[in-house]
Design a protein around this motif. Structure first.
Motif, mmCIF file in Angstrom:
data_model
loop_
_atom_site.group_PDB
_atom_site.id
_atom_site.type_symbol
_atom_site.label_atom_id
_atom_site.label_comp_id
_atom_site.label_asym_id
_atom_site.label_seq_id
_atom_site.Cartn_x
_atom_site.Cartn_y
_atom_site.Cartn_z
ATOM 1 N N ALA A 100 -4.042 5.136 -4.431
ATOM 2 C CA ALA A 100 -3.520 3.901 -5.200
ATOM 3 C C ALA A 100 -1.828 4.128 -5.444
ATOM 4 C CB ALA A 100 -4.170 3.783 -6.493
ATOM 5 N N VAL A 101 -1.208 3.053 -5.400
ATOM 6 C CA VAL A 101 0.221 3.283 -6.161
ATOM 7 C C VAL A 101 0.584 1.681 -6.682
ATOM 8 C CG1 VAL A 101 0.810 4.506 -3.900
ATOM 9 C CG2 VAL A 101 1.032 1.936 -3.743
ATOM 10 N N PRO A 102 1.482 1.565 -6.997
ATOM 11 C CA PRO A 102 1.936 0.305 -7.823
ATOM 12 C C PRO A 102 2.184 -0.801 -6.590
ATOM 13 C CG PRO A 102 3.201 1.929 -8.886
ATOM 14 C CD PRO A 102 2.523 2.520 -7.649
ATOM 15 N N GLY A 133 5.264 -1.653 -5.331
ATOM 16 C CA GLY A 133 6.404 -1.026 -4.693
ATOM 17 C C GLY A 133 7.403 0.006 -5.345
ATOM 18 N N THR A 134 7.265 -0.455 -6.735
ATOM 19 C CA THR A 134 8.349 0.085 -7.560
ATOM 20 C C THR A 134 7.708 1.737 -8.214
ATOM 21 O OG1 THR A 134 7.288 -0.673 -9.739
ATOM 22 C CG2 THR A 134 9.099 -1.799 -8.567
ATOM 23 N N TYR A 135 8.499 2.315 -8.977
ATOM 24 C CA TYR A 135 8.070 3.676 -9.332
ATOM 25 C C TYR A 135 7.501 3.447 -10.814
ATOM 26 C CZ TYR A 135 8.348 7.843 -12.408
ATOM 27 O OH TYR A 135 8.118 8.827 -13.199
ATOM 28 N N ALA A 136 5.986 4.285 -10.967
ATOM 29 C CA ALA A 136 5.608 4.130 -12.205
ATOM 30 C C ALA A 136 5.136 5.557 -12.288
ATOM 31 C CB ALA A 136 4.291 3.221 -12.265
ATOM 32 N N HIS A 137 5.187 5.867 -13.763
ATOM 33 C CA HIS A 137 4.976 7.488 -14.250
ATOM 34 C C HIS A 137 3.284 7.333 -14.184
ATOM 35 C CE1 HIS A 137 4.067 10.842 -16.460
ATOM 36 N NE2 HIS A 137 5.439 11.132 -16.428
ATOM 37 N N ILE A 138 2.723 8.507 -13.660
ATOM 38 C CA ILE A 138 1.399 8.624 -13.326
ATOM 39 C C ILE A 138 0.555 8.545 -14.424
ATOM 40 C CG2 ILE A 138 1.317 11.279 -13.775
ATOM 41 C CD1 ILE A 138 -0.446 9.228 -10.900
ATOM 42 N N TYR A 193 -1.216 5.232 -14.934
ATOM 43 C CA TYR A 193 -1.999 5.061 -13.470
ATOM 44 C C TYR A 193 -3.080 3.908 -13.727
ATOM 45 C CZ TYR A 193 -5.088 6.140 -9.622
ATOM 46 O OH TYR A 193 -5.887 6.116 -8.321
ATOM 47 N N PHE A 238 0.907 -1.268 -0.024
ATOM 48 C CA PHE A 238 0.116 0.026 -0.083
ATOM 49 C C PHE A 238 0.905 1.197 0.044
ATOM 50 C CE2 PHE A 238 -3.753 -1.749 2.563
ATOM 51 C CZ PHE A 238 -4.134 -2.996 1.649
ATOM 52 N N GLY A 239 0.199 2.363 -0.386
ATOM 53 C CA GLY A 239 0.753 3.615 -0.376
ATOM 54 C C GLY A 239 0.427 4.351 1.003
ATOM 55 N N TYR A 283 -1.075 1.185 -11.415
ATOM 56 C CA TYR A 283 -1.468 1.599 -10.030
ATOM 57 C C TYR A 283 -2.768 0.688 -9.708
ATOM 58 C CZ TYR A 283 1.460 5.928 -10.210
ATOM 59 O OH TYR A 283 2.524 6.729 -10.238
#
Lengths: 652, 652
Positions: free
Chosen positions: A199-201, A204-209, A212, A176-177, A216
């Motif tokens: 919402a987040v990935p 736990g990695t980075y993903a461009h918005i 989404y 979770f974020g 996400y």
């Protein structure tokens, strides 16, 4: 002056009524010091209603409250224990934030581990935004054994043992974020429900918005509770993947709806903010649709599916049921609900769900029988973009009741009466669920979020008292700087009309929700049950000193100090070490007397323990600073408390 | 049942008295909901005294308390603000311990510096044992501008500005091992007095305990207060070396005794503990002598001496007047006082000093005229081992009054009446200082340490209310685990007899002392005075964004984010950085509405700010963890509060 005269006449008649009840007599007043009640009331400008409220909330010295309220401490990160009707703050329990009075997080090896378990993203997390406390339940009734609470900011849950009112476990949710809708328990505390919010990935990695909708996700975790161990069991817990909507409050079904969980879901618009990119601001983008979703999850079936081979995936070491699997297995359904919902509250009989759409003036009442039928008949109005079947709104809704502006959260009294907070109206509305009629409104001060009622989340609510958790106090209290207290207002709901009894400033944290339990359901310990007790394991401590066996041992490159703390001295009083040595203190309070707590502080070493009668604690530190450091008892324990001291000598 | 009948008779007569006062009439009751006062009292088993107490302490919604009490939070490290007579906890002020609701110590650059200033011995110190709050004074009267408080565990003082009720400064005293007798102010807040407690070498080095008499020392520091700056000025402060005795409470002379400070001094036995070496335990060794010393210091003269060339030495960068110099300059005298003293309390007229020897049943009353005469006549009974002249006991003592067991601390009401806490008797004794007679005793529950009275430390005490700060609550409250709350008891002292009004559990910290000020002397801000205000400097903030100028700038290897927080959005809502970049947030709340506070939390980054209306804060952090981190408002600010959020994107 006439108004006051009438008031006193009212008081008199009231008391004459009491006399009739108690039997009139004409003995001289046995009044205590000072003037008569009327004189005092006149001097303080109190109305009869004020006097009535004062008497209803006054708990004399030595008498106890009928109920105990457990409130979240909001972004203080703690939990608050408040007596009802006195509204006295009995205790602030350290949960997510270190608290030195309790010796919570200031040297104790136990607490160091507890805090470390809660660290996230490689950061020491030393606060939380505690939102929703949940008392453990047996058969849908508070059992007084445990308290659960969530941290919205750093998605975590904590477990508090109500034998000693101390935090025993902090678990984190790396998927979770943030969370919001936890902690809510199933009727036998089989699971503690923790839905995500923003919402987040999940990995736990980075993903461009811009990714989404693909990358996400929302989610809900069902934490398995091991009641015997008093711990949440990560290995037996599971998470269900959800679309990247935001989850708000949740509740568990009971009675006929047992086995199901209900979660309010908003930002189904999948707004991602970005005002500076020309996007609508979050609050506008996430409020565009007239309808959002109520999420219905069959957790009993989901628990079985989670145990089946191939039905889950591992993400960051956690068991996750993919959304498609949840759909295929019939674990998840949506049904429309009005605009930006906040509270979903199952009626005590488990037959109905009351939803408050905070941007809709109605409470929407869903019937469980209709929901079951709609699911059985596959009466769907379609699916969402992710394939989740959407139950037909008209098929599952029994009625909508216009309550007022900004309905947020509903609690239940006895006899089918519901109470709902109205944020925008700053009021609490009393209404009948079965008849769908509004009975009364009471203004509150101001901006009420949640409300809490006596045993209000159980299968048999008591009614009696309602607490309005108001976010702004505005003109209710003297100014104590630009940061003002919240305002808990106690309301008497026993009469035909609700009566506002008492304002309680909450000048620590911003509580979101509270639960109120009958005080006699609690069985807290007055002292630890035996000398040399370890609160971390709730069992006898090992490797300790008791009176007569105090000593200092050097072994394995460590200096082990076996110490006792008794009115009014520490043994040993002198600890001599060389700079750089690793010191392990094993400190026991061998007292058995209630209140005979000793603190143990080492000056300039950031160490403070609270050793309640019987308790043992272990402290590990490196004597990295040379010099002479007094240690002393920080809890005023006796007439010779100031003499309860010693020295840590650190030779360079 | 007879008892109850009598009670109700008492109530009736009381109310009839009120009717006589208000003019009798026979209109029907205008009673609010619920039963009559008598019915309610009967149902709750309340006596007439209970009803009287309930009415005396009840402050209706929207009405304010007459007084405000500032209590230390003990080893919570905080300060408590409590309304009197309601006993409502209005605020917990973060002082020595980080507190996230206030955003105190959770990301703010201001607070990071404040905390760092308080670090000692190379350790991060994140708690304190706050003991004695002192309100700033003008001409011996509370002026409502500042609050000072000491940390016993890590010898420090803190300054709280009563415009915004926030901690502005933490200063440390490297010369001390611990303090106890601070904070006490001189009548115009020229100085804040901080005496040491447990003796250590003043140079901070290690010295063997066998060198105690040669190397260990006591001391007292006089901290110069710069009222305009609102800061303690280390460069203008000075310390006086004392023998290695322990200092307890202190007080400042006023009126005729203005210019002098008085400090109770115990462990004149120079006990060093060491039970495991066969020495007597500290509490026995430090209690062997029948008499200890009252230390008298001429701080006005000392301030002059401290400015003279060659009269001070530098120890750890601080100005210290050596003991011999203090003796030679006539700055210091002792006079005997009975066994293990605790409180020294100057009478409002400054003519007398009342000392409580906690192991002696008497209050010893010293007359200032006699002390001056004895000093002028050099009427000494000798010197102590360090050459400090000892004033002849019989020459300076006016009288001794037997009060009871364990007298600790004295407060003053109006008209020459004194009140003294009796720890061992668990009572408060009321007596006449001039007549030397005991008037009354009131049992309290239990083990009272300090007491506090309305304006009790000023030149013109109000009387009216007394608060008994009891250390043990024992059977007064429901059990909330083995760590029990303290018990503040509110006492009405307006009548011929003291009346116990109310019990207040203090379930956070162990307050030691409190001061009670007329509420109308305070002039706290409802919001910050302008948009973009820096609480650290109490002046307009620089380099900030206001509405319309929000932006993100990369310069000097830092990412500067200029942000605003307004109901219900942050601008910008997206912060995109690369992993490892240093981020500087400049966040402003441009609102001007009371209560329109916004929190700012970054999930998993241990950041939470509290941005009151107008406030600006700066946060510096390294984006060391890659991923997507929601940030959001932690203070429920509006119906769309849950939508007040954004994302920190950290690209790997």
């Amino acid at each position: 002056m006439n108004a006051k005269r009438r008031r006193f006449a009212g008081i008199t008649l009231g008391v004459l009524g009491a006399l009739a009840l108690a039997g009139a007599c004409s003995q001289p007043s046995a009044a205590g010091p000072g003037a008569s009640i009327g004189d005092i009331a006149a001097a303080r400008g109190l109305s009869e209603a004020d006097i009535s409220a004062a008497v209803k909330t006054y708990v004399p010295t030595g008498q106890f409250d009928e109920y105990m309220m457990f409130a979240s401490g909001g972004h203080s990160g703690q939990a608050l224990v408040i007596g009802i009707p006195s509204m006295r703050l009995l205790k602030v329990i350290g949960v997510f934030t270190p608290e030195p009075w309790q010796g919570y997080g200031y040297g104790s090896e136990e607490h160091a581990q507890l805090m470390e378990d809660g660290d996230m993203a490689g950061h020491e997390i030393r606060w939380g935004d505690s939102h929703h406390p949940a008392l453990s339940e047996t058969d849908g009734d508070y059992d007084g054994q445990y308290l659960f609470i969530n941290d919205k900011a750093n998605p975590r849950l904590a477990v508090i043992d109500l034998r000693d009112f101390e935090t025993k476990q902090i678990v984190q949710n790396p998927l979770f974020g943030s969370n919001h809708g936890g902690a809510f328990v199933t009727p036998n505390t089989e699971y503690v429900i923790e839905p995500a919010q923003y919402a987040v990935p999940l990995d736990g990695t980075y993903a461009h918005i811009d990714e989404y909708e693909e990358r996400y996700r929302g989610a809900v975790t069902f934490w398995k509770f091991d009641r015997d161990a008093g711990r949440l069991d990560e290995s037996e817990s599971f998470t269900i993947e959800l679309p990247p909507y935001w989850q708000d409050l949740s509740d568990a079904g009971k009675g006929p709806s047992h086995g199901w969980a209900f979660i309010n879901t908003f930002n189904t618009e999948m707004a991602t903010g970005g005002v500076m990119k020309g996007n609508p601001p979050f609050e506008a983008g996430a409020s565009a649709n007239d309808m959002d979703y109520l999420t219905l999850i069959n957790w009993e079936a989901a628990a079985r599916v989670a145990d089946e081979a191939g039905k889950t995936v591992q993400i960051q070491g956690r068991r996750v049921i993919p959304l498609q699997t949840a759909i295929d297995e019939g674990l998840i359904y949506f049904t429309p609900e009005p605009k930006s919902p906040h509270g979903v509250d199952v009626t005590p009989d488990g037959q109905r769900l009351v939803i408050s759409g905070k941007l809709d003036p109605h409470a929407t009442v869903y019937e469980w029988d209709r929901i079951q039928t709609a699911i059985a008949d596959q009466n769907f109005s379609g699916t969402d973009a992710y394939g989740v079947p959407i139950l037909d709104f008209d098929a599952v809704v029994e009625k909508q009741v216009e309550l007022g502006l900004g309905p947020l959260h509903t609690q239940y009294g006895s006899n089918d009466i519901a109470y709902t907070s109205l944020f925008l109206e700053s009021a609490v509305v009393k209404w009948s669920v079965s008849q769908g009629v509004v009975l009364e409104k009471l203004p509150v001060h101001y901006n009420v979020g949640h409300i809490a009622m006596a045993e209000g989340d159980t299968r048999s609510p008591d009614g009696n008292y309602l607490v309005s958790l108001n976010k702004w106090s505005i003109d209710r209290f003297a100014t104590v700087g630009p940061l003002h207290p919240q305002n808990f207002q106690l309301v008497d709901v026993t009469g035909d009309q609700m009566q506002l009894l008492y304002d309680s400033p909450i000048g620590i944290g911003e509580p979101h929700y509270a639960q109120i339990i009958k005080a006699d359901k609690l069985a807290a310990w007055e002292t630890y049950p035996q000398i040399g007790f370890n609160p971390a394991t709730m069992s006898p401590a090992e490797d300790i000193a008791t009176t007569g066996t105090e000593r200092i041992e050097r072994r394995d490159g460590e200096v082990h100090v076996y110490m006792t703390a008794v009115r009014s001295h520490f043994t040993p009083e002198h600890i001599e070490v060389n700079q750089g040595e690793n010191v392990v203190l094993h400190v026991t309070n061998p007292e058995q007397t209630r209140d005979a707590t000793h603190g143990f502080a080492i000056d300039k070493y950031n160490v403070n323990l609270s050793l309640e009668p019987g308790e043992s604690q272990v402290v590990r530190f490196t004597a990295d600073a040379a010099g002479v450091f007094p240690f002393y008892c920080t809890e005023f324990c006796s007439a010779l408390h100031l003499e309860m001291a010693g020295y840590l000598f650190v030779r360079p």
